[in-house]
Every structure is written in structure tokens, then in C-alpha cells.
Write an enzyme that holds these catalytic residues in place. Structure first.
Site, mmCIF file in Angstrom:
data_model
loop_
_atom_site.group_PDB
_atom_site.id
_atom_site.type_symbol
_atom_site.label_atom_id
_atom_site.label_comp_id
_atom_site.label_asym_id
_atom_site.label_seq_id
_atom_site.Cartn_x
_atom_site.Cartn_y
_atom_site.Cartn_z
ATOM 1 C CE LYS A 1 48.835 43.543 49.892
ATOM 2 N NZ LYS A 1 47.957 44.676 50.143
ATOM 3 C CG HIS B 1 45.943 41.869 45.447
ATOM 4 N ND1 HIS B 1 46.087 43.219 45.694
ATOM 5 C CD2 HIS B 1 45.825 41.277 46.647
ATOM 6 C CE1 HIS B 1 46.062 43.417 47.004
ATOM 7 N NE2 HIS B 1 45.900 42.254 47.610
ATOM 8 C CD GLU C 1 42.430 41.298 49.800
ATOM 9 O OE1 GLU C 1 43.007 40.788 50.765
ATOM 10 O OE2 GLU C 1 43.030 41.864 48.872
ATOM 11 C CB ILE D 1 43.945 47.107 50.919
ATOM 12 C CG1 ILE D 1 42.967 46.045 50.382
ATOM 13 C CG2 ILE D 1 45.384 46.649 50.742
ATOM 14 C CD1 ILE D 1 43.133 45.713 48.912
ATOM 15 N N GLY E 1 42.818 44.791 56.018
ATOM 16 C CA GLY E 1 42.902 45.286 57.391
ATOM 17 C C GLY E 1 42.886 44.211 58.467
ATOM 18 C CB SER F 1 50.175 45.607 56.242
ATOM 19 O OG SER F 1 48.793 45.710 56.468
HETATM 20 O O1 G3P Z 1 46.109 40.558 49.840
HETATM 21 C C1 G3P Z 1 45.989 41.021 51.139
HETATM 22 C C2 G3P Z 1 45.634 42.415 51.202
HETATM 23 O O2 G3P Z 1 45.405 43.156 50.106
HETATM 24 C C3 G3P Z 1 45.195 42.983 52.458
HETATM 25 O O3 G3P Z 1 46.266 43.737 52.872
HETATM 26 O O4 G3P Z 1 47.694 44.809 54.473
HETATM 27 O O5 G3P Z 1 45.220 45.084 54.619
HETATM 28 O O6 G3P Z 1 46.261 42.894 55.176
HETATM 29 P P1 G3P Z 1 46.344 44.147 54.383
#
Ligand code: G3P
Length: 222
Positions: free
Chosen positions: A10, A92, A140, A145, A179, A201
Site C-alpha cells: 500500500k 483494489h 476482500e 480491510i 484482516g 497491514s
Molecule cells: O490488499 C490487501 C488488503 O486490502 C488487506 O489489507 O491490512 O487488512 O491486510 P489488510
């Protein structure tokens, strides 16, 4: 194929410049140590130097739908290929594009010789994207997220329903994301039929990203 771990860096401050490069080197080392399949999607401005530093596949986070030409600020599939990347994320939840643009981008990527990892925010969107034959689809749910609560635990039906829906249309690897935080989340995703995970993250913002990724890589291989 080993379950895939796709790392989206990101635009976090923790993944800018040298810090992003260090994260990609960690991913490269963990892939070598464990044999896990890992790809990294660093910030677009860092693609070229990351490609020079690692041997795992490097993906862009986004491309535009322009052919090379007078399109100031555009990221073309050809430039991403020339930088040495193997593919790009697309659509995304934080960089959504219309379905007809998705189609154009997939065509340009195919012509340019890079793969596409298409994000979908729901089972329905995954169904609309599958006929366009991207190389990967990642489902997703936006609300999870960055939450630290894994889709594979909180909304397992989204993962299994997407896998079922996509595979009934095209035989495309299906990842899940949002997540995903630890080895258990990865294991659960694989149990639900996913071919891998897409995450950001939990790796980028971790105090020990290597330990987090090692645990996930080991879980992915079991
Ligand atoms: O592209 C990965 C994403 O959108 C998920 O983000 O921080 O929840 O792993 P995260």
C-alpha cells in the site's frame, strides 16, 4: 501450487522507499528459507529498485488503461513490464475502476506480458470479473480491510462462496484478504478452498514483519 502469499505494501509510511525495500527483502528471504510462494507489491515508485533487489515476483499495485503515449501520470502495463515486474494488482477496494476499464487493463497487461491479480469486494463482483480471465482473483470485504480480523475467520462463507462461484466460471486461483494477521488465518483460508491470501497491514505495520511472515509461510506449506 503452494498457497500464495501476496503482500500489498500500500502507501503506508512504513513501506515508503528504503523501508519498503527492506520489507521486500524480508519477503524474499522468507520465501527462500521456507519454499513458500510469496509475491510483493511495493509502492509503484519503488518497483524498479525492488525488482533489482529480490528474486520473488514483484507486482505493481495498479496500472492505468492507457497505451503508451501522451497520458501524463499514467502507469502503463508496458512500463511495469519494462521495470521487471511480473504482474499488477488491479481494482483494489482502495483503487476501484469500472468493469470496462478492468477489461481494458487485463487486455493491456496480457499484451504487455504481465499477470493480473484482480481484487473483488464481494462474491458478486468476483463473478463479474471471472469471465474476463484475470490470472488471479482476490476477494476482500472492504469492512474487514485493516481491521486485524481475518475474512477467513469472520466471514468464511465469503471465501468459500467466491471459490465456488469463480471456479464454476473459470479455473482461476482465488485468494482472500482483509484482516489476515497470522498463520492460523492463512490455514483457515486454505481450508476454505482459497489458493492463497492477500494482505497488507499485519506485515507492513508489524514490529517484527519477518516473524509474522515466517509464521504465515510455514502455515501455508502445511
Ligand atoms: O490488499 C490487501 C488488503 O486490502 C488487506 O489489507 O491490512 O487488512 O491486510 P489488510
Amino acid at each position: 501450487m503452494n498457497p500464495l502469499i501476496a503482500l500489498n505494501l500500500k502507501a503506508y509510511k512504513e513501506s515508503i522507499g528504503e523501508r519498503g525495500l527492506a520489507l521486500c527483502r524480508i519477503a524474499d528471504e522468507v520465501a527462500k528459507e521456507t519454499g513458500a510462494s510469496i509475491i510483493v507489491a511495493p509502492q509503484n515508485v519503488d518497483l524498479f529498485r525492488v525488482v533489482k533487489a529480490v528474486s520473488i515476483p514483484v507486482f505493481a499495485q495498479h496500472i492505468d488503461w492507457n497505451v503508451p503515449g501522451a497520458f501524463t501520470g499514467s502507469i502503463t502495463a508496458d512500463a511495469v513490464k519494462e521495470a521487471g515486474c511480473q504482474g499488477t494488482l488491479l481494482n483494489h477496494a482502495e483503487k476501484k475502476i469500472a468493469l470496462e476499464k478492468i477489461q481494458l487493463c487485463i487486455e493491456l497487461a496480457r499484451k504487455g506480458g504481465i499477470k493480473t491479480l484482480l481484487c473483488a469486494d464481494s462474491v458478486d463482483e468476483a463473478k463479474r470479473i471471472a469471465p474476463l480471465k484475470p490470472d488471479f482473483i482476490a476477494v476482500e470485504p472492504p469492512e474487514l480491510i485493516g481491521s486485524g480480523v481475518s475474512v477467513s475467520k469472520a466471514k468464511p462463507e465469503i471465501v468459500s462462496n467466491t471459490v465456488e462461484a469463480v471456479k464454476s466460471i473459470q479455473n482461476i486461483p482465488v485468494l482472500c484478504g482483509a484482516g489476515v494477521s497470522n498463520g492460523e488465518d492463512v490455514r483457515k483460508a486454505v481450508e476454505l478452498g482459497a489458493d492463497g491470501v492477500l494482505l497488507a497491514s499485519a506485515f507492513v505495520k508489524a514490529s517484527n514483519p519477518r516473524a509474522v511472515l515466517l509464521e504465515m509461510a510455514n502455515a501455508a506449506r502445511q
